[in-house]
Write a protein that holds these residues in place. Structure first.
Motif, mmCIF file in Angstrom:
data_model
loop_
_atom_site.group_PDB
_atom_site.id
_atom_site.type_symbol
_atom_site.label_atom_id
_atom_site.label_comp_id
_atom_site.label_asym_id
_atom_site.label_seq_id
_atom_site.Cartn_x
_atom_site.Cartn_y
_atom_site.Cartn_z
ATOM 1 N N THR A 119 75.135 43.946 -24.462
ATOM 2 C CA THR A 119 75.884 44.004 -23.301
ATOM 3 C C THR A 119 77.445 43.882 -24.257
ATOM 4 O OG1 THR A 119 76.549 41.652 -22.733
ATOM 5 C CG2 THR A 119 75.111 43.254 -21.045
ATOM 6 N N GLY A 120 79.090 44.169 -23.845
ATOM 7 C CA GLY A 120 80.104 44.313 -24.716
ATOM 8 C C GLY A 120 80.231 45.798 -25.544
ATOM 9 N N THR A 121 81.466 45.946 -26.253
ATOM 10 C CA THR A 121 81.695 47.198 -26.852
ATOM 11 C C THR A 121 82.201 46.630 -28.346
ATOM 12 O OG1 THR A 121 83.744 46.811 -25.391
ATOM 13 C CG2 THR A 121 82.397 48.356 -24.797
ATOM 14 N N SER A 122 83.144 47.597 -28.751
ATOM 15 C CA SER A 122 83.676 47.497 -29.897
ATOM 16 C C SER A 122 84.979 48.514 -30.000
ATOM 17 C CB SER A 122 82.949 46.991 -31.032
ATOM 18 O OG SER A 122 81.604 48.016 -31.441
ATOM 19 N N ASP A 123 85.695 47.988 -31.345
ATOM 20 C CA ASP A 123 86.366 49.442 -31.842
ATOM 21 C C ASP A 123 85.983 50.246 -32.640
ATOM 22 O OD1 ASP A 123 88.972 48.443 -30.733
ATOM 23 O OD2 ASP A 123 89.232 47.321 -32.486
ATOM 24 N N ARG A 124 85.860 51.841 -32.738
ATOM 25 C CA ARG A 124 85.468 52.171 -33.546
ATOM 26 C C ARG A 124 85.468 51.927 -35.069
ATOM 27 N NH1 ARG A 124 84.901 58.549 -31.825
ATOM 28 N NH2 ARG A 124 84.033 57.827 -29.707
ATOM 29 N N ASP B 186 79.599 53.075 -30.762
ATOM 30 C CA ASP B 186 80.579 53.708 -31.312
ATOM 31 C C ASP B 186 81.322 54.418 -29.496
ATOM 32 O OD1 ASP B 186 80.443 55.507 -32.446
ATOM 33 O OD2 ASP B 186 81.719 55.041 -33.875
ATOM 34 N N GLY B 187 80.132 55.662 -29.837
ATOM 35 C CA GLY B 187 79.679 56.116 -28.500
ATOM 36 C C GLY B 187 80.263 57.859 -29.158
ATOM 37 N N ARG B 188 80.092 58.183 -30.145
ATOM 38 C CA ARG B 188 80.278 59.392 -31.477
ATOM 39 C C ARG B 188 78.693 60.058 -31.290
ATOM 40 N NH1 ARG B 188 83.446 60.326 -36.952
ATOM 41 N NH2 ARG B 188 82.374 62.557 -37.743
ATOM 42 N N HIS B 189 78.000 59.369 -32.157
ATOM 43 C CA HIS B 189 76.901 60.244 -32.080
ATOM 44 C C HIS B 189 75.674 59.362 -31.214
ATOM 45 C CE1 HIS B 189 79.124 58.912 -36.017
ATOM 46 N NE2 HIS B 189 78.570 60.429 -36.329
ATOM 47 N N LEU B 190 75.229 60.808 -30.928
ATOM 48 C CA LEU B 190 73.874 61.071 -29.033
ATOM 49 C C LEU B 190 72.228 61.706 -30.787
ATOM 50 C CD1 LEU B 190 75.994 62.260 -27.854
ATOM 51 C CD2 LEU B 190 75.186 61.060 -25.910
ATOM 52 N N VAL B 191 71.090 60.862 -30.427
ATOM 53 C CA VAL B 191 70.155 60.847 -30.774
ATOM 54 C C VAL B 191 69.339 61.246 -29.409
ATOM 55 C CG1 VAL B 191 70.816 60.670 -33.027
ATOM 56 C CG2 VAL B 191 69.736 58.787 -31.641
ATOM 57 N N ALA B 192 68.483 62.047 -29.311
ATOM 58 C CA ALA B 192 66.867 62.412 -28.792
ATOM 59 C C ALA B 192 65.908 63.228 -29.143
ATOM 60 C CB ALA B 192 67.472 63.057 -27.103
ATOM 61 N N GLY B 193 64.933 62.364 -29.732
ATOM 62 C CA GLY B 193 63.895 63.525 -30.246
ATOM 63 C C GLY B 193 64.149 63.527 -31.359
#
Length: 474
Positions: free
Chosen positions: A77-82, A362-369
């Motif tokens: 849980t939790g978040t952080s600044d980019r 930070d929510g900028r990058h995503l990966v999947a397979g």
């Protein structure tokens, strides 16, 4: 011991079980257990020695922590600044909430307790009160996390039957304990449920489903439960595909995400047909995975921040590569808008549990397979040879845009177990770089550390965290 009676508001109507019965059946109070529901504060103890695993060079094995015999599931849980973004640093709307890792540990032979720690330092925080789940004591209960209105929660759940009346068949229920991540206060929610459930936290609510079209949503803030029958899914007009193989897939901040044999929609919100990526057939979309906010590695659930839907689309009929390639797109879960898309050969990836969408802290990058996305740059990659062979299986991605995975692995679980050849990919260049053959891949990433699952020579599982090296570190 104090215990709140939880409100149940079910559209179809259900039987509310007596709270005292649940206390006896689930908590299993013992003579030496006279504490109330308030969480236990962290106690000072000597730090155990930290193993020095072979991990990617971005992690410092001199600065870490280790937990022995934790649950297979962990949650963040939790978040952080980019990190490194001067335009967002110091912005009060981007201020982070302290990150915490939650895991379950055994207490005696049949009870379990939720524990929390700071992933950067390994220092333990509050611990929940021990309880006895409905499931078999030889298996850990399940654990996930969810966020609503800037408040984070850990959720433990189990499924089973209670013999409430010897003259009647036992009641099947889903029992959930919802803990506020900031102070550990607990709320118990009980939902009568006939079929084996699927429980998830991808969104601002806890979704219980039968894997098909029947579901219930639990509000973590006030413990209200709303059951959603099949007839209330808001099927889009003119969509015959939507009424075939209907499945409730996830909870978004705009409502339930639902899919049919083809096409998908958010109940009361957007319809996939109107947001088909460029060059695809509008009626061909099939969702594969949903993720919120920070990344969640194998064995974890992490739900905090913005929501994304990964979907597979067929290329327009008549296009030169429609017979050999498909389009994979990341959609905004709130609006349906396609944010980035990649082209891959088919049928190399099939929707299902794999590929599972993982988001950087930070929510900028995503990966999947074999897929990777940079949302700021609207860049997307499909890591495979031109003929579709030798694909990467990516497992984790950092705020810096470094993704980890393996070539020739069967799936994510195989890559994390050491299958294939480990690699790292800098998403600013899209170039894979081979790692040493014995390097262990991180199963999760937080703002300050990488998380690694492994089993020692005595067959004891471990969860180990290593701090990320600063750029100035040697």
């Amino acid at each position: 011991m104090s215990q709140k009676v939880v409100r149940l508001t079910l559209a179809a109507g259900v039987t509310v079980l007596v709270a005292l019965l649940l206390l006896v059946a689930l908590d299993g109070k013992k003579k030496d257990d006279k504490a109330d529901d308030r969480p236990k504060k962290a106690t000072a103890n000597s730090a155990p020695s930290v193993p020095r695993l072979n991990v990617p060079p971005a992690y410092d094995t001199r600065r870490g922590w280790d937990v022995a015999a934790p649950s297979p599931d962990y949650a963040i849980t939790g978040t952080s600044d980019r990190a490194g973004d001067p335009e967002q640093a110091g912005d009060p709307d981007r201020a982070g909430r302290p990150e915490r890792v939650g895991y379950l540990e055994r207490v005696g032979s049949d009870r379990f307790r939720l524990r929390t720690l700071d992933p950067t330092t390994g220092k333990h925080g509050w611990s929940g009160r021990p309880w006895r789940p409905l499931s078999s004591p030889d298996r850990f209960p399940r654990l996930l996390s969810v966020s609503k209105d800037d408040q984070d929660y850990f959720v433990t759940w189990s499924y089973g039957k209670l013999d409430t009346d010897p003259l009647k068949p036992p009641d099947s229920i889903v029992s959930l304990d919802i803990y506020r991540a900031d102070d550990g206060s607990r709320e118990r929610v009980v939902v009568p449920w006939t079929d084996s459930p699927t429980v998830g936290g991808t969104g601002p609510g806890i979704l219980i489903s039968d894997g098909k079209a029947t579901s219930a949503v639990v509000d973590p803030a006030d413990a209200e439960v709303v059951k959603v029958p099949r007839g209330s899914l808001g099927y889009p007009k003119g969509c015959a595909n939507c009424r075939e193989l209907t499945e409730v897939r996830a909870m978004t901040d705009k409502g339930l995400l639902v899919s049919g044999a083809k096409e998908f929609w958010v109940r009361g919100g957007w319809f996939s047909r109107k947001f088909a990526p460029k060059g695809t057939e509008p009626t061909s979309g099939v969702p594969a995975s949903v993720a919120y906010g920070s990344g969640s590695g194998s064995g974890s659930e992490h739900s905090s921040g913005h929501g994304y839907v990964l979907a597979k689309w067929q290329k327009k009929k008549g296009s030169k590569d429609a017979a050999t390639h498909e389009v994979w797109a990341v959609h905004d879960a709130s609006t349906g808008k396609a944010l980035a898309q990649a082209r891959c050969r088919k049928p190399a990836i099939a929707p299902g549990d794999d590929p599972r969408l993982v988001v950087s802290p930070d929510g900028r990058h995503l990966v999947a397979g074999r897929l990777a996305f940079d949302l700021d740059e609207k860049a997307a990659y499909c890591f495979e040879e031109p003929d579709g062979t030798d694909p990467l299986t990516l497992t984790t991605v950092t705020d810096q845009g470094v993704a980890y995975g393996a070539t020739s692995a069967r799936d994510t679980a195989d890559a994390l177990a050491g299958g294939g050849s480990p690699v790292q990919v800098d998403l600013t260049t899209g170039t894979p770089e081979a790692l040493a053959a014995n390097v262990r891949l991180p199963s999760g990433e937080t703002a300050g550390a990488g998380l690694f699952r492994w089993t020692d020579a005595k067959d004891v599982p471990h969860l180990t965290g290593y701090a990320r090296r600063d750029r100035t570190d040697p």
